[in-house]
Motif scaffolding. Structure first.
Motif, PDB file in Angstrom:
ATOM      1  N   PRO A 245       0.806  -1.230   0.000  1.00 16.23           N
ATOM      2  CA  PRO A 245       0.000   0.000   0.000  1.00 16.23           C
ATOM      3  C   PRO A 245       0.833   1.270   0.000  1.00 16.23           C
ATOM      4  N   THR A 252       0.490   6.617  -6.687  1.00 20.70           N
ATOM      5  CA  THR A 252      -0.749   7.383  -6.897  1.00 20.70           C
ATOM      6  C   THR A 252      -0.512   8.867  -6.695  1.00 20.70           C
ATOM      7  N   GLU A 270      -8.353  10.307  -4.256  1.00 21.51           N
ATOM      8  CA  GLU A 270      -9.260   9.407  -3.557  1.00 21.51           C
ATOM      9  C   GLU A 270      -8.628   8.029  -3.353  1.00 21.51           C
ATOM     10  N   ARG A 271      -7.948   7.526  -4.383  1.00 15.61           N
ATOM     11  CA  ARG A 271      -7.235   6.256  -4.249  1.00 15.61           C
ATOM     12  C   ARG A 271      -6.144   6.360  -3.187  1.00 15.61           C
ATOM     13  N   MET A 273      -6.131   8.297  -0.600  1.00 10.82           N
ATOM     14  CA  MET A 273      -6.784   8.317   0.712  1.00 10.82           C
ATOM     15  C   MET A 273      -7.194   6.913   1.147  1.00 10.82           C
ATOM     16  N   ASN A 274      -7.618   6.089   0.190  1.00  9.34           N
ATOM     17  CA  ASN A 274      -7.967   4.700   0.513  1.00  9.34           C
ATOM     18  C   ASN A 274      -6.745   3.928   1.001  1.00  9.34           C
ATOM     19  N   GLU A 275      -5.608   4.155   0.343  1.00  9.39           N
ATOM     20  CA  GLU A 275      -4.378   3.489   0.770  1.00  9.39           C
ATOM     21  C   GLU A 275      -3.957   3.959   2.159  1.00  9.39           C
ATOM     22  N   ALA A 277      -5.970   4.957   4.443  1.00  9.98           N
ATOM     23  CA  ALA A 277      -6.917   4.341   5.379  1.00  9.98           C
ATOM     24  C   ALA A 277      -6.496   2.914   5.713  1.00  9.98           C
ATOM     25  N   ARG A 278      -6.024   2.170   4.676  1.00 12.59           N
ATOM     26  CA  ARG A 278      -5.573   0.793   4.942  1.00 12.59           C
ATOM     27  C   ARG A 278      -4.357   0.799   5.873  1.00 12.59           C
ATOM     28  N   GLU A 413      -5.168  -8.843   0.333  1.00 12.74           N
ATOM     29  CA  GLU A 413      -5.414  -7.943   1.449  1.00 12.74           C
ATOM     30  C   GLU A 413      -5.672  -8.735   2.726  1.00 12.74           C
TER      31      GLU A 413
END
Length: 424
Positions: A245, A252, A270-271, A273-275, A277-278, A413
């Motif tokens: 990630p 990204t 947005e991608r 931010m998802n990473e 979050a993980r 994941e």
């Protein structure tokens, strides 16, 4: 092992303490024994005096004064050596026969101190009594009795010295042997401190209390080695889990920085931010685990209706599971309508959700997932089961370890949290 005085050794101190205690007891026993021997010797001396007196008395009873005088004269060797004293007097206090004129002797038993005429000076045990109108005094030297007393005293002294020497010698040997063992233990612990966690304390064949302690320490070292190995594996696993990630996040953000307009950059942000979050979820999981182990989160524990909590999760995730092509069913048991436990409701909910997500991840479309609560032997059990491939028998105990995953490549994941019951 740091050098120290032998007198500071626990073994030599214990040996000195017990030797002193035993020596005092031994000296007390010797004193009692010596007094008993001395008392016996004095009684024997009195018996010897009475025996000689009765011999003369018997001769007097049979043959009169002449018989008594003849009996005294028959003891000539004793008289010449002064081992025995005899005085036979008539009513006028004239000595008829004997080897010494003893005066001022009280009737019965008495002790005569040595005088300047005695060669060598010695004490005598005397007995005086009348034979009709005659007066007879018999005395026996204390020399033999004193000699036996001295022999007994010397014997007890040598016995005490031997006991003391043997005790100190044995204590010294024990102290040196114990110091050698402790030195080996010290070297082993230094090796452990230097990182050689596979080092173990040596165990002797004696199986004494030191060996019992060494066994306990070895068990603790084994657990420490396993914990360090597990921590190393956890660190490696976390590095693998974060590498992908973080790499995707970097690419990204790089792509977003190269975007020419905001519209093309927003999906990339947005991608990213998802990473993030993980990554944050991974660290939050680590924080929650450390808080639970340290007891910090126990302040949030409360009484939780486990049945109601699992039923709520079923209501929330049923549509999500069905959208994935699988089914979710709550196994209702009327007897377990109120299964209460003491815990953190948020963490319990997260555990159940993780198990359901894992069941979705590791089963094929059409699989059936069942959740429920059972009470077994006074304990509440949360059940999350499916009809997927299951966990291999050899891996079933390993999946309870933190961050353990069946997929060694760790390309999919997941972190290994809550996967222990996902495929039962």
């Amino acid at each position: 092992m740091a050098s120290a005085s032998i007198t500071r050794s626990t073994s030599i101190r214990l040996a000195a303490f017990y030797i002193s205690l035993f020596l005092l007891s031994f000296l007390g026993a010797n004193a009692v024994g010596y007094n008993m021997v001395a008392s016996y010797l004095y009684e024997r001396l009195d018996s010897n005096v009475m025996e000689r007196f009765r011999e003369i008395e018997t001769a007097y009873d049979k043959n009169g004064i002449d018989g008594a005088a003849a009996m005294i004269r028959s003891h000539g060797p004793a008289i010449r050596g002064q081992e025995t004293l005899y005085t036979l007097k008539d009513s006028g206090d004239t000595v008829l026969v004997g080897n010494i004129d003893m005066v001022d002797v009280p009737p019965g038993f008495s002790t005569r101190a040595p005088t300047s005429h005695d060669k060598p000076p010695t004490n005598y045990r005397l007995y005086r009594r009348n034979l009709d109108q005659y007066d007879l005094t018999v005395g026996v030297s204390y020399d033999d009795t004193n000699r036996l007393r001295w022999i007994a005293l010397v014997s007890f002294g040598w016995a005490t010295a031997i006991v003391l020497a043997a005790g100190l010698g044995g204590g010294a040997i024990l102290a040196f042997r114990t110091r050698r063992r402790i030195a080996r233990f010290s070297e082993a612990m230094k090796a452990v401190g230097a990182g050689a966690l596979a080092t173990r304390l040596p165990i002797s064949r004696r199986h004494d209390d030191i060996d019992a302690l060494a066994i306990e320490v070895n068990d603790a070292l084994g657990q420490l080695q396993a914990s360090v190995a597990a921590m190393t594996q956890v660190t490696t696993d976390i590095a693998h889990d974060l590498k992908t990630p973080i790499g995707r996040l970097y690419l990204t953000l790089e792509a977003a920085s190269e975007s020419r307009d905001q519209a093309s950059a927003l999906p990339l942000i947005e991608r990213a931010m998802n990473e993030v979050a993980r990554i944050t979820a991974t660290f939050e999981g680590l924080l929650r685990i450390s808080q639970i182990e340290s007891g910090a989160r126990r302040s949030r524990f409360a009484k939780v209706n486990l049945t109601a909590l699992v039923r709520d999760i079923d209501d929330i995730y049923r549509d999500i599971v069905e959208d994935s092509g699988r089914s979710l069913r709550f196994s209702d048991d009327k007897r377990n309508s109120s299964a209460f436990v003491w815990g953190d409701a948020d963490l319990l909910k997260q555990m159940c959700v993780n198990l359901i997500v894992n069941a979705m991840r590791h089963t094929q479309a059409g699989a059936r997932i069942v959740v429920g609560v059972r009470i077994r032997g006074g304990s509440c059990v949360v059940i999350v089961g499916d009809n997927g491939p299951g966990i291999p028998e050899l891996e079933r105990q390993k999946v309870f370890k933190r961050f353990y995953r069946l997929e060694k490549s760790r390309t999919t994941e997941g972190t290994g949290w809550g996967s222990v019951s996902s495929r039962r």
